[in-house]
Design a protein around this motif. Structure first.
Motif, mmCIF file in Angstrom:
data_model
loop_
_atom_site.group_PDB
_atom_site.id
_atom_site.type_symbol
_atom_site.label_atom_id
_atom_site.label_comp_id
_atom_site.label_asym_id
_atom_site.label_seq_id
_atom_site.Cartn_x
_atom_site.Cartn_y
_atom_site.Cartn_z
ATOM 1 N N TYR A 1 -3.263 -0.286 -8.661
ATOM 2 C CA TYR A 1 -4.178 0.851 -8.538
ATOM 3 C C TYR A 1 -3.437 2.042 -7.962
ATOM 4 O O TYR A 1 -2.497 1.873 -7.190
ATOM 5 C CB TYR A 1 -5.345 0.503 -7.611
ATOM 6 N N GLN A 2 -3.899 3.230 -8.303
ATOM 7 C CA GLN A 2 -3.289 4.402 -7.687
ATOM 8 C C GLN A 2 -3.728 4.475 -6.225
ATOM 9 O O GLN A 2 -4.856 4.161 -5.897
ATOM 10 C CB GLN A 2 -3.639 5.691 -8.437
ATOM 11 N N PRO A 3 -2.828 4.892 -5.338
ATOM 12 C CA PRO A 3 -3.166 4.991 -3.920
ATOM 13 C C PRO A 3 -4.194 6.090 -3.650
ATOM 14 O O PRO A 3 -4.386 6.998 -4.466
ATOM 15 C CB PRO A 3 -1.831 5.337 -3.255
ATOM 16 N N ALA A 57 0.858 -1.190 0.000
ATOM 17 C CA ALA A 57 0.000 0.000 0.000
ATOM 18 C C ALA A 57 0.892 1.236 0.000
ATOM 19 O O ALA A 57 1.943 1.261 0.640
ATOM 20 C CB ALA A 57 -0.893 0.002 1.235
ATOM 21 N N GLY A 58 0.493 2.261 -0.751
ATOM 22 C CA GLY A 58 1.258 3.495 -0.814
ATOM 23 C C GLY A 58 2.378 3.476 -1.836
ATOM 24 O O GLY A 58 3.124 4.430 -1.955
ATOM 25 N N HIS A 59 2.503 2.372 -2.560
ATOM 26 C CA HIS A 59 3.518 2.228 -3.604
ATOM 27 C C HIS A 59 2.822 2.002 -4.942
ATOM 28 O O HIS A 59 1.669 1.573 -4.987
ATOM 29 C CB HIS A 59 4.404 1.007 -3.343
ATOM 30 N N ASN A 89 -0.855 1.128 -20.881
ATOM 31 C CA ASN A 89 -0.457 0.313 -19.734
ATOM 32 C C ASN A 89 0.218 1.149 -18.639
ATOM 33 O O ASN A 89 0.817 0.603 -17.727
ATOM 34 C CB ASN A 89 0.471 -0.821 -20.177
ATOM 35 N N ALA A 90 0.126 2.468 -18.767
ATOM 36 C CA ALA A 90 0.742 3.355 -17.770
ATOM 37 C C ALA A 90 -0.129 4.582 -17.567
ATOM 38 O O ALA A 90 -0.946 4.925 -18.421
ATOM 39 C CB ALA A 90 2.138 3.755 -18.228
ATOM 40 N N TRP A 91 0.069 5.197 -16.411
ATOM 41 C CA TRP A 91 -0.702 6.377 -16.037
ATOM 42 C C TRP A 91 0.240 7.490 -15.612
ATOM 43 O O TRP A 91 1.313 7.245 -15.097
ATOM 44 C CB TRP A 91 -1.569 6.097 -14.815
ATOM 45 N N GLN A 92 -0.242 8.693 -15.750
ATOM 46 C CA GLN A 92 0.374 9.811 -15.060
ATOM 47 C C GLN A 92 -0.562 10.098 -13.894
ATOM 48 O O GLN A 92 -1.775 10.223 -14.067
ATOM 49 C CB GLN A 92 0.498 11.036 -15.956
ATOM 50 N N LEU A 93 -0.008 10.141 -12.699
ATOM 51 C CA LEU A 93 -0.793 10.328 -11.478
ATOM 52 C C LEU A 93 -0.404 11.654 -10.832
ATOM 53 O O LEU A 93 0.756 12.067 -10.887
ATOM 54 C CB LEU A 93 -0.541 9.186 -10.492
ATOM 55 N N LYS A 94 -1.387 12.276 -10.174
ATOM 56 C CA LYS A 94 -1.130 13.531 -9.455
ATOM 57 C C LYS A 94 -1.681 13.414 -8.040
ATOM 58 O O LYS A 94 -2.813 12.948 -7.843
ATOM 59 C CB LYS A 94 -1.800 14.699 -10.191
ATOM 60 N N ARG A 95 -0.900 13.853 -7.078
ATOM 61 C CA ARG A 95 -1.350 13.857 -5.671
ATOM 62 C C ARG A 95 -2.269 15.038 -5.455
ATOM 63 O O ARG A 95 -1.896 16.189 -5.713
ATOM 64 C CB ARG A 95 -0.144 13.952 -4.739
ATOM 65 N N VAL A 96 -3.515 14.759 -5.016
ATOM 66 C CA VAL A 96 -4.490 15.826 -4.819
ATOM 67 C C VAL A 96 -4.803 16.076 -3.340
ATOM 68 O O VAL A 96 -5.327 17.124 -2.994
ATOM 69 C CB VAL A 96 -5.798 15.555 -5.602
ATOM 70 N N TYR A 97 -4.556 15.127 -2.471
ATOM 71 C CA TYR A 97 -4.712 15.330 -1.012
ATOM 72 C C TYR A 97 -3.904 14.332 -0.248
ATOM 73 O O TYR A 97 -3.343 13.434 -0.741
ATOM 74 C CB TYR A 97 -6.171 15.284 -0.549
#
Length: 122
Positions: free
Chosen positions: A87-89, A43-45, A114-122
């Motif tokens: 999954y994204q955390p 989790a968190g990775h 097969n890849a994502w760009q993820l952004k931390r929102v909170y």
């Protein structure tokens, strides 16, 4: 005298295998570590790259090793690229998806995203 170098080499190989198989104990935010594909991504990775290594014990050349990145603790607004094999955390959203050869995690790959760009929102 020939036994000593052989024994050291065998012990080094065994130590490397256990290092790959173990999940990261206390990773710092943003740290990347390597593990065998059979080890669940904690989790968190997120998975950031896939490959092959004979140290993970398979007889085929299917992807069996992955690099994982610690996302917990990264500041809001951080953007990372991750493989879609996890999954994204919580607190992260997908902003785009794309194909990259470094995220092929199946022995029957496709050219689908097969890849994502993820952004931390909170």
């Amino acid at each position: 005298m020939r036994r000593l170098p052989s024994a050291c080499l065998a012990l080094t190989g065994t130590a490397a295998m256990f290092t790959l198989a173990a999940a990261p104990a206390q990773a710092a935010p943003g740290d990347v570590s390597t593990s065998c594909a059979s080890v669940l991504t904690p989790a968190g990775h997120v998975d950031v790259s896939w490959g092959y290594s004979s140290s993970c014990g398979t007889q085929s050349f299917s992807p069996n090793i992955k690099q994982i990145k610690q996302l917990t603790g990264l500041p809001v607004g951080t953007v990372v690229n991750a493989c879609a094999s996890t999954y994204q955390p919580t607190g992260w959203i997908q902003t785009s998806s794309y194909y990259t050869s470094s995220c092929v995690y199946s022995s029957v790959p496709s050219f689908s995203h097969n890849a994502w760009q993820l952004k931390r929102v909170y």
